[in-house]
Write an enzyme that holds these catalytic residues in place. Structure first.
Site, short mmCIF file in Angstrom:
data_model
loop_
_atom_site.label_atom_id
_atom_site.label_comp_id
_atom_site.label_asym_id
_atom_site.label_seq_id
_atom_site.Cartn_x
_atom_site.Cartn_y
_atom_site.Cartn_z
N TRP A 82 -5.25 -3.66 2.73
CA TRP A 82 -4.43 -4.03 1.58
C TRP A 82 -4.10 -5.52 1.60
CZ3 TRP A 82 -3.73 -2.94 -3.10
CH2 TRP A 82 -2.62 -3.40 -3.81
N GLU A 140 -5.42 -0.85 -6.29
CA GLU A 140 -5.61 0.13 -5.21
C GLU A 140 -7.07 0.57 -5.15
OE1 GLU A 140 -3.66 1.01 -2.79
OE2 GLU A 140 -1.64 0.54 -3.48
N TYR A 182 5.80 -8.46 0.49
CA TYR A 182 5.37 -7.35 -0.38
C TYR A 182 6.25 -6.13 -0.15
CZ TYR A 182 2.48 -3.53 -2.13
OH TYR A 182 2.02 -2.39 -2.77
#
Length: 186
Positions: A50, A42, A20
Site C-alpha cells: 500500500w 485499492e 495516512y
C-alpha cells in the site's frame, strides 16, 4: 499527526503510513466519488504494498483527472497509451482499463439514480462495523458479498481481499487495534 499516541502497529515505523493512518484510514467516507477513488486505488494495490500506492497517489490523481468518474469514463485508447507511459503511476494495463470501466459503471449507476455511497453503505445499513480485537484478517463474509456484487456489476480487481482493505480504509469496517488511539475516535 499524533506521533506520540499509540497507533496500529502497521503504521508505526513509516511517516507516510503514520500520517495516512492518523488522518485517513478508517474514517467513514460518505462521498461517492471519494469511495470510488479509494476502490480504484485499492485495485491498483493488488500485488503491491500500500505504501507504493500512497507515494504515487498524487500522480494517480493527476493522471486520472482527479478521479472524476465522468472524465475517466470518457478515456479512450490514447488515454490508455498515455497512462501506460506514465512512470508516476503503476503501469498495469489491466488495472488502467479496470479503472476506466469502473468509471463507466459508476456513471451508469448515477444515470439510474443509484448513489455510489448509498450502494457502498447499504451492506451495513449505513453503520460502521466495529470489529472486536482479533488477529488480522484479509477478508470476511461482508467483503465476499460486496465483492460478488461489484463483480456482477462489471467491476474488476475487486476480490474479497481488495474489498476488505477498502472497507477498512473508508471506515465501513473499523479494524483499528484495541490499543490504537483512533479505534474509539472513528
Amino acid at each position: 499527526m499524533q506521533g506520540h499516541r499509540q497507533c496500529c502497529t502497521w503504521a508505526e515505523n513509516d511517516p507516510v503510513m503514520r500520517a495516512y493512518h492518523d488522518e485517513e484510514w478508517g474514517i467513514p467516507v460518505r462521498d461517492p466519488r471519494a469511495l470510488w477513488e479509494m476502490l480504484m486505488l485499492e485495485g491498483f494495490q493488488a500485488g503491491l504494498a500500500w505504501i507504493t500506492i500512497l507515494k504515487k497517489r498524487d500522480a494517480f490523481r493527476q493522471a486520472f483527472a482527479g478521479f472524476d468518474p465522468e472524465q475517466v469514463a470518457a478515456f479512450n485508447e490514447d488515454d490508455v497509451a498515455r497512462l501506460m507511459a506514465n512512470p508516476g503511476i503503476v503501469r498495469a494495463e489491466a488495472k488502467i482499463r479496470a479503472t476506466i470501466q469502473g468509471a463507466r459503471i459508476y456513471q451508469d449507476m448515477a444515470a439510474h439514480r443509484e448513489n455510489f455511497a448509498d450502494f457502498c453503505w447499504s451492506f451495513t445499513d449505513g453503520k460502521t462495523i466495529k470489529n472486536p480485537g482479533r488477529d488480522w484478517i484479509a477478508s470476511s463474509p461482508l467483503s465476499e458479498t460486496i465483492s460478488k456484487e461489484l463483480k456482477r456489476r462489471g467491476f474488476k480487481f475487486v476480490g474479497p481481499k481488495i474489498v476488505y482493505a477498502w472497507l477498512q480504509a473508508v471506515g465501513i469496517v473499523n479494524d483499528h487495534e484495541l490499543t490504537c488511539f483512533r479505534r474509539d475516535e472513528v
